[in-house]
Design a protein around this motif. Structure first.
Motif, short mmCIF file in Angstrom:
data_model
loop_
_atom_site.label_atom_id
_atom_site.label_comp_id
_atom_site.label_asym_id
_atom_site.label_seq_id
_atom_site.Cartn_x
_atom_site.Cartn_y
_atom_site.Cartn_z
N UNK A 55 6.25 2.76 18.28
CA UNK A 55 4.89 2.30 18.58
C UNK A 55 4.12 2.01 17.30
N UNK A 56 4.28 2.87 16.29
CA UNK A 56 3.59 2.67 15.02
C UNK A 56 4.07 1.40 14.33
N UNK A 57 5.36 1.15 14.38
CA UNK A 57 5.91 -0.06 13.77
C UNK A 57 5.29 -1.30 14.41
N UNK A 58 5.11 -1.26 15.71
CA UNK A 58 4.48 -2.39 16.41
C UNK A 58 3.03 -2.60 15.97
N UNK A 59 2.38 -1.55 15.49
CA UNK A 59 0.98 -1.64 15.09
C UNK A 59 0.79 -2.02 13.62
N UNK A 60 1.89 -2.07 12.86
CA UNK A 60 1.74 -2.44 11.45
C UNK A 60 1.35 -3.90 11.33
#
Length: 102
Positions: A55-60
């Motif tokens: 999920x964090x990678x998608x938000x980068x």
């Protein structure tokens, strides 16, 4: 606020903060042209897929759009959450990037 509500609030706050820590890690990786999932796998080879990391990678955002995240800030955040193995792998990458040619 009763005891149960307070405990629930503390747990939820910790989870939110932990998600922010993972996002800081992922964005730092993007900013340094590193694969966050790959570094995480090196630190924790026995773990299955990490949904919070995904999920964090998608938000980068692309590094050109991102703010600067200092190495020290990242290491402090990882340490705060007890991610010593990940901090070790990140430190190795930091040393690679700061080595000067002979």
């Amino acid at each position: 606020m009763n005891k149960k509500d307070l405990e629930e609030h503390i747990i939820n706050q910790y989870k939110q903060d932990e998600h922010m820590m993972v996002l800081v890690f992922a964005q730092w990786c993007v900013n340094h042209d590193l694969d966050p999932a790959g570094l995480y796998k090196r630190a924790y080879p026995g773990q299955k897929e990490n949904n919070v990391l995904n999920q964090a990678i998608e938000l980068t955002v692309p590094k050109e759009e991102a703010g600067h995240i200092s190495d020290e800030t990242l290491l402090n955040v990882l340490s705060l959450y007890g991610n010593d193995d990940l901090a070790f792998v990140v430190s190795e990458e930091m040393r690679k990037h700061t080595k000067k040619p002979d």
